[in-house]
Design an enzyme around this catalytic site. Structure first.
Site, PDB file in Angstrom:
ATOM      1  N   ASP A 187       0.832  -1.200   0.000  1.00 53.60           N
ATOM      2  CA  ASP A 187       0.000   0.000   0.000  1.00 53.60           C
ATOM      3  C   ASP A 187       0.873   1.259   0.000  1.00 53.60           C
ATOM      4  OD1 ASP A 187      -2.623   1.409   0.528  1.00 53.60           O
ATOM      5  OD2 ASP A 187      -1.569   1.978   2.368  1.00 53.60           O
ATOM      6  N   GLU A 212       1.614  -0.387  -5.016  1.00 52.37           N
ATOM      7  CA  GLU A 212       0.719   0.695  -5.415  1.00 52.37           C
ATOM      8  C   GLU A 212       1.524   1.984  -5.508  1.00 52.37           C
ATOM      9  OE1 GLU A 212      -3.219   3.164  -3.823  1.00 52.37           O
ATOM     10  OE2 GLU A 212      -1.673   2.473  -2.436  1.00 52.37           O
ATOM     11  N   ASP A 294     -10.312   2.623  -4.290  1.00 56.24           N
ATOM     12  CA  ASP A 294     -10.140   4.080  -4.228  1.00 56.24           C
ATOM     13  C   ASP A 294     -10.745   4.772  -5.448  1.00 56.24           C
ATOM     14  OD1 ASP A 294      -8.612   4.192  -1.808  1.00 56.24           O
ATOM     15  OD2 ASP A 294      -6.821   3.613  -2.923  1.00 56.24           O
TER      16      ASP A 294
END
Length: 407
Positions: A187, A212, A294
């Site tokens: 993340d 990410e 997201d």
């Protein structure tokens, strides 16, 4: 599909094979829906559909219900369900040979007690009971400056500290060996230097990893630039920094594809005649996707145009790279979308399309994109009419504004 233990020491074996198909198995609201139990019922379908790995939401105790404000990393009781339910799910996934991908949230960590400057930057009373020296000076700690971007409002972990890295590697090894996760998703990878990701992968040996690295694309005013070379290069630099041991989400492809489907398919061929995203330069490290928790879901920060989602999947599921399918599209939009995606996955697998398959782009006009992959699969998206030349091609599947042929 499962790898035996002897193959697992080589972190690149799965990346080399290039056969991964990922399901993101949650959205932003999943914590409200007894999630580990819900997924347990879906494992047989996930396996049958052809997914090799399912990315699960962060499983650790967190201040925010979605899991992205972790505190006690060794507590696996979360809003998604209890540790027992999680372990039952992971066990079932193992039986069905679908790997479980852990969401590794190690850019920041919420403290338990106040320390330096009155901030909650100490971790007394829980495992990994760090003090302020584990926190970057830029976010109120006594550690060094951050090696990446700050995630504001929360203490950011200082990865330059060797005691921090040792504790994190021990924790990731525990996720691998005791809990039963096999793959990792890192993340907010912009938050710390990618060389630490290399160290964590070498230390914990996930079978597959993805980062990410979400960076702003190149725009002229509010218009997306045709040329996104510098954007994809930054993602490539991150992968290089991680020792080439991790893949990365191909945000460049998402950006270009969701503009292209609005009648600007010329965007899908770069100045050298290749696909414009990371998949055009380093497909074995590019995880392509249409939306995530997201960009889509109820957050909808940057959603793919909903009428064109199947065109998006027709692109990523026939193309090189490592495709990832979003839970909402697969299980919540409508049954026909689930079945259309399953068909595309079956064509990919039956034809042996993999992350490094060759591609020839045949058309990239405003209303039409067409390509041939490995000389075995041809596809078109857009409302322009097209079909491959030659009697050897047969229509394999088609839907709203897309069609796929095979030999």
């Amino acid at each position: 599909m499962g790898l035996d233990e002897s193959q697992q020491s080589d972190p690149l074996v799965v990346i080399r094979n290039g056969n991964e198909i990922i399901l993101q198995a949650f959205d932003w609201e999943s914590h409200k829906h007894d999630w580990w139990r819900n997924l347990d019922t879906k494992v047989p379908d996930i396996a049958k559909s052809g997914f090799t790995t399912a990315w699960l939401p962060p499983a650790c105790q967190s201040l925010a219900p979605e899991g992205y404000l972790p505190q006690n990393l060794y507590s696996l009781n979360s809003k998604y369900g209890s540790e027992d339910l999680l372990k039952a799910l992971l066990n079932k996934m193992k039986q069905y040979k679908v790997r479980a991908m852990a969401d590794i949230v190690i850019n920041h960590r919420v403290g338990t007690t106040q320390g330096h400057g009155g901030m909650y930057n100490r971790y007394d009373g829980i495992p990994m009971s760090w003090d302020e020296h584990a926190i970057t000076s830029c976010t109120g700690g006594r550690g060094n400056k951050s090696t990446g971007d700050n995630f504001n409002g929360v203490p950011n972990i200082d990865h330059t500290q060797s005691f921090v890295r040792k504790d994190l590697i021990d924790w990731m090894r525990w996720l691998r060996s005791s809990v039963g996760f096999q793959d990792f998703r890192f993340d907010f990878a912009k938050g710390y230097a990618s060389k630490y990701v290399k160290e964590y992968i070498e230390g914990a040996e996930p079978i597959f990893a993805v980062g990410e690295y979400w960076d702003t694309c190149n725009y002229k005013g509010s218009n997306l630039d045709y040329n996104q070379d510098s954007h994809r290069q930054r993602i490539i630099n991150w992968i290089d920094g991680a020792g080439q041991l991790s893949t990365a989400f191909d945000f460049t492809t998402k950006a270009v594809l969701q503009e292209a489907v609005k009648g600007e398919f010329w965007r899908l061929r770069d100045s050298k005649g290749k696909p414009p995203g990371v998949l055009g330069l380093w497909p074995s490290r590019a995880v392509t996707f249409i939306d995530n928790h997201d960009t889509g879901s109820t957050q909808a920060h940057w959603p793919f145009p909903s009428r064109h989602v199947m065109e998006g999947y027709a692109y990523i599921l026939t193309h090189p790279g490592i495709p990832s399918v979003f839970y909402d599209h697969f299980y919540e939009w409508d049954n026909s979308m689930h079945d259309q995606i399953v068909k595309l996955i079956a064509i990919r697998r039956n034809q042996g399309i993999h992350s490094r398959s060759s591609i020839r782009i045949l058309e990239a006009q405003p209303n039409l994109y067409a390509a041939t992959i490995d000389e075995k699969v041809s596809m078109k998206i857009g409302d322009g009419s097209w079909c491959p030349a030659g009697k050897e091609w047969t229509l394999a599947t088609s839907g709203h504004l897309y069609a796929v042929w095979q030999k």
